[in-house]
Every structure is written in C-alpha cells, then in structure tokens.
Design a protein around this motif. Structure first.
Motif, PDB file in Angstrom:
ATOM      1  N   UNK A  18       0.905  -1.312   0.083  1.00 33.08           N
ATOM      2  CA  UNK A  18       0.071   0.305   0.005  1.00 33.08           C
ATOM      3  C   UNK A  18       0.574   1.204  -0.078  1.00 33.08           C
ATOM      4  N   UNK A  19       1.858   1.182   0.749  1.00 33.71           N
ATOM      5  CA  UNK A  19       2.832   2.352   0.751  1.00 33.71           C
ATOM      6  C   UNK A  19       3.536   2.621  -0.795  1.00 33.71           C
ATOM      7  N   UNK A  20       3.998   1.518  -1.211  1.00 33.75           N
ATOM      8  CA  UNK A  20       4.556   1.602  -2.357  1.00 33.75           C
ATOM      9  C   UNK A  20       3.467   2.119  -3.486  1.00 33.75           C
ATOM     10  N   UNK A  21       2.397   1.743  -3.330  1.00 41.53           N
ATOM     11  CA  UNK A  21       1.323   2.174  -4.434  1.00 41.53           C
ATOM     12  C   UNK A  21       1.143   3.568  -4.128  1.00 41.53           C
ATOM     13  N   UNK A  22       1.136   4.061  -2.973  1.00 40.49           N
ATOM     14  CA  UNK A  22       0.687   5.544  -2.799  1.00 40.49           C
ATOM     15  C   UNK A  22       1.707   6.453  -3.514  1.00 40.49           C
ATOM     16  N   UNK A  23       2.962   5.877  -2.927  1.00 33.10           N
ATOM     17  CA  UNK A  23       4.355   6.717  -3.541  1.00 33.10           C
ATOM     18  C   UNK A  23       4.224   6.594  -4.979  1.00 33.10           C
ATOM     19  N   UNK A  24       3.967   5.571  -5.494  1.00 33.26           N
ATOM     20  CA  UNK A  24       4.032   5.411  -7.161  1.00 33.26           C
ATOM     21  C   UNK A  24       2.903   6.469  -7.448  1.00 33.26           C
ATOM     22  N   UNK A  25       1.658   6.499  -6.971  1.00 34.08           N
ATOM     23  CA  UNK A  25       0.513   7.260  -7.459  1.00 34.08           C
ATOM     24  C   UNK A  25       1.047   8.478  -7.394  1.00 34.08           C
ATOM     25  N   UNK A  26       1.444   9.048  -6.428  1.00 35.90           N
ATOM     26  CA  UNK A  26       2.087  10.604  -5.902  1.00 35.90           C
ATOM     27  C   UNK A  26       3.161  10.831  -7.108  1.00 35.90           C
ATOM     28  N   UNK A  27       4.183  10.048  -7.393  1.00 35.73           N
ATOM     29  CA  UNK A  27       4.915  10.214  -8.448  1.00 35.73           C
ATOM     30  C   UNK A  27       4.413  10.311  -9.686  1.00 35.73           C
ATOM     31  N   UNK A  28       3.551   9.510 -10.065  1.00 33.04           N
ATOM     32  CA  UNK A  28       2.789   9.619 -11.400  1.00 33.04           C
ATOM     33  C   UNK A  28       2.310  10.851 -11.547  1.00 33.04           C
ATOM     34  N   UNK A  29       1.296  11.469 -10.527  1.00 33.49           N
ATOM     35  CA  UNK A  29       0.654  12.653 -10.621  1.00 33.49           C
ATOM     36  C   UNK A  29       1.493  13.735 -10.757  1.00 33.49           C
ATOM     37  N   UNK A  30       2.616  13.723 -10.050  1.00 34.61           N
ATOM     38  CA  UNK A  30       3.564  14.972 -10.276  1.00 34.61           C
ATOM     39  C   UNK A  30       4.366  14.928 -11.626  1.00 34.61           C
ATOM     40  N   UNK A  31       4.417  13.691 -12.156  1.00 38.03           N
ATOM     41  CA  UNK A  31       5.142  13.618 -13.553  1.00 38.03           C
ATOM     42  C   UNK A  31       4.162  14.205 -14.717  1.00 38.03           C
ATOM     43  N   UNK A  32       2.846  13.902 -14.490  1.00 34.62           N
ATOM     44  CA  UNK A  32       1.772  14.185 -15.369  1.00 34.62           C
ATOM     45  C   UNK A  32       1.607  15.897 -15.470  1.00 34.62           C
ATOM     46  N   UNK A  33       1.749  16.398 -14.022  1.00 37.28           N
ATOM     47  CA  UNK A  33       1.804  17.829 -14.130  1.00 37.28           C
ATOM     48  C   UNK A  33       2.865  18.200 -14.729  1.00 37.28           C
ATOM     49  N   UNK A  34       4.264  17.865 -14.576  1.00 38.85           N
ATOM     50  CA  UNK A  34       5.377  17.965 -15.357  1.00 38.85           C
ATOM     51  C   UNK A  34       5.248  18.268 -16.704  1.00 38.85           C
TER      52      UNK A  34
END
Length: 93
Positions: A18-34
């Motif tokens: 669950x922690x790994x999933x949440x971290x990956x989701x945050x990084x993905x969202x940040x990458x999309x904004x970038x």
C-alpha cells in the motif's frame, strides 16, 4: 508457521504494498503535471485557476489533461482542459 505469524506477515506485506502504491501514484501525478509544464505543490498537485469558479485550486491532473475537478460537458471545464493541453491555463505560485 502458526496462524498468528502468518497473519502478521500478510499484514506487513500488504501495508508495504500500500505504501509503495501510494508513493508511485504521487510520483505519477507529479510527472503528469510536469508533462504539461504546470507548477505543483509539495503533494504533486497542479496549481491552476478554475475557470468555472474563478478560484485557485491545487488538483491532480490525469494523463489526458483533465484536472480532478473536471466535469464533462461543462463549457468552462472543457475550456480548462483545452488550455491545460495547450499550455496556456492560468496558474498560480
């Protein structure tokens, strides 16, 4: 291995997943904004000005350029998505 140890092992593995999933989701969202060149907050949410309500918002943007607050069919929301994709949406710092 007794039942209690197995239960503990499974819980710890599920928590780690669950922690790994949440971290990956945050990084993905940040990458999309970038991808769209939008300024972001510390959580990776894009900082845009809502065309519909004329207010500052920090929201996730999906890979198609839709902010989390997007409502399909609303002219202001459709215009916002077009502006995000074109790189001309109003932002704030």
């Amino acid at each position: 291995m007794d039942r209690e140890r197995l239960t503990q092992l499974l819980r710890s593995k599920l928590r780690a997943a669950g922690r790994s999933y949440e971290q990956a989701r945050r990084e993905f969202d940040a990458g999309v904004a970038d991808t769209y060149g939008l300024p972001t907050d510390e959580a990776g949410n894009a900082r845009i000005v809502c065309r519909r309500y004329a207010e500052r918002r920090a929201v996730p943007v999906d890979a198609d350029g839709h902010p989390d607050c997007f409502e399909a069919g609303h002219p202001d929301c459709e215009g916002c998505v077009a502006d995000v994709r074109d790189g001309v949406v109003e932002t704030w710092d």
